[in-house]
Design a protein around this motif. Structure first.
Motif, PDB file in Angstrom:
ATOM      1  N   LYS A 116      12.497  19.449  -3.122  1.00 23.24           N
ATOM      2  CA  LYS A 116      11.933  20.721  -2.304  1.00 23.24           C
ATOM      3  C   LYS A 116      12.206  21.954  -3.446  1.00 23.24           C
ATOM      4  O   LYS A 116      11.167  22.681  -3.581  1.00 23.24           O
ATOM      5  CB  LYS A 116      12.648  20.914  -1.175  1.00 23.24           C
ATOM      6  CG  LYS A 116      11.826  21.885  -0.114  1.00 23.24           C
ATOM      7  CD  LYS A 116      12.552  22.195   1.094  1.00 23.24           C
ATOM      8  CE  LYS A 116      12.066  21.456   2.269  1.00 23.24           C
ATOM      9  NZ  LYS A 116      12.550  22.107   3.541  1.00 23.24           N
ATOM     10  N   ASP A 119       9.484  21.559  -6.480  1.00 22.32           N
ATOM     11  CA  ASP A 119       8.245  20.982  -6.078  1.00 22.32           C
ATOM     12  C   ASP A 119       7.254  21.312  -6.993  1.00 22.32           C
ATOM     13  O   ASP A 119       7.016  22.320  -7.531  1.00 22.32           O
ATOM     14  CB  ASP A 119       7.870  21.461  -4.735  1.00 22.32           C
ATOM     15  CG  ASP A 119       6.665  20.741  -4.035  1.00 22.32           C
ATOM     16  OD1 ASP A 119       6.274  19.667  -4.596  1.00 22.32           O
ATOM     17  OD2 ASP A 119       6.080  21.215  -3.101  1.00 22.32           O
ATOM     18  N   ASN A 121       4.117  20.771  -7.029  1.00 17.69           N
ATOM     19  CA  ASN A 121       2.589  21.072  -6.274  1.00 17.69           C
ATOM     20  C   ASN A 121       2.557  22.784  -6.268  1.00 17.69           C
ATOM     21  O   ASN A 121       1.399  23.130  -6.011  1.00 17.69           O
ATOM     22  CB  ASN A 121       2.625  20.636  -5.038  1.00 17.69           C
ATOM     23  CG  ASN A 121       2.140  18.816  -5.248  1.00 17.69           C
ATOM     24  OD1 ASN A 121       1.900  18.479  -6.003  1.00 17.69           O
ATOM     25  ND2 ASN A 121       2.643  18.217  -4.056  1.00 17.69           N
ATOM     26  N   LYS A 122       3.697  23.381  -6.417  1.00 19.57           N
ATOM     27  CA  LYS A 122       3.520  24.954  -6.140  1.00 19.57           C
ATOM     28  C   LYS A 122       3.199  25.387  -7.647  1.00 19.57           C
ATOM     29  O   LYS A 122       3.302  24.813  -8.680  1.00 19.57           O
ATOM     30  CB  LYS A 122       4.988  25.393  -6.028  1.00 19.57           C
ATOM     31  CG  LYS A 122       5.422  25.093  -4.580  1.00 19.57           C
ATOM     32  CD  LYS A 122       6.857  25.834  -4.319  1.00 19.57           C
ATOM     33  CE  LYS A 122       7.599  25.727  -2.940  1.00 19.57           C
ATOM     34  NZ  LYS A 122       8.935  26.310  -2.743  1.00 19.57           N
TER      35      LYS A 122
END
Length: 130
Positions: A116, A119, A121-122
């Motif tokens: 997390k 990540d 995708n951020k």
């Protein structure tokens, strides 16, 4: 090489006197004792692989005592020691299973926390100067 041959007398008494004594017929009394489990293999496994707070070693000790009592013929002592060994084996197995589950849950939680945090995708929001 020379081979010696010995003549066997024809008299049966003299022939039998040279032979070994005939085997005696031995009889043994076998007691029919009920089978009592001593949980030795389970205790051995717990003492090597699941030895939390030396409970597995205690179970192994009581298993050996149970086996000794069985060998001597003390059936009641054998049952008591086997019962104690069984209870200690159950406690050792349950505690080890719980500790393994806790370690796996903590490891999974740590892995999810790290994933997390990093990540992919951020979007990159860092304030670096070019």
């Amino acid at each position: 090489m020379e081979y010696k041959t010995e003549e066997v007398p024809m008299d049966p008494e003299s022939y039998l006197s040279k032979q070994a004594a005939p085997p005696l017929l031995l009889t043994s009394a076998v007691r029919n004792l009920p089978l009592t489990r001593d949980y030795f293999v389970w205790s051995l496994f717990n003492s090597f692989y699941m030895n939390i707070c030396c409970i597995g070693f205690l179970a192994l000790t009581f298993s050996v005592k149970s086996r000794d009592r069985k060998f001597v013929g003390d059936l009641e002592g054998c049952r008591q020691h086997a019962s104690t060994a069984r209870k200690l084996n159950i406690v050792s197995s349950v505690l080890c299973a719980i500790s393994i589950i806790i370690v796996v849950v903590i490891a999974m939680a740590g892995t999810f926390h790290i994933l997390k945090k990093f990540d992919l995708n951020k979007p990159n929001t860092s304030t670096e100067f070019k």
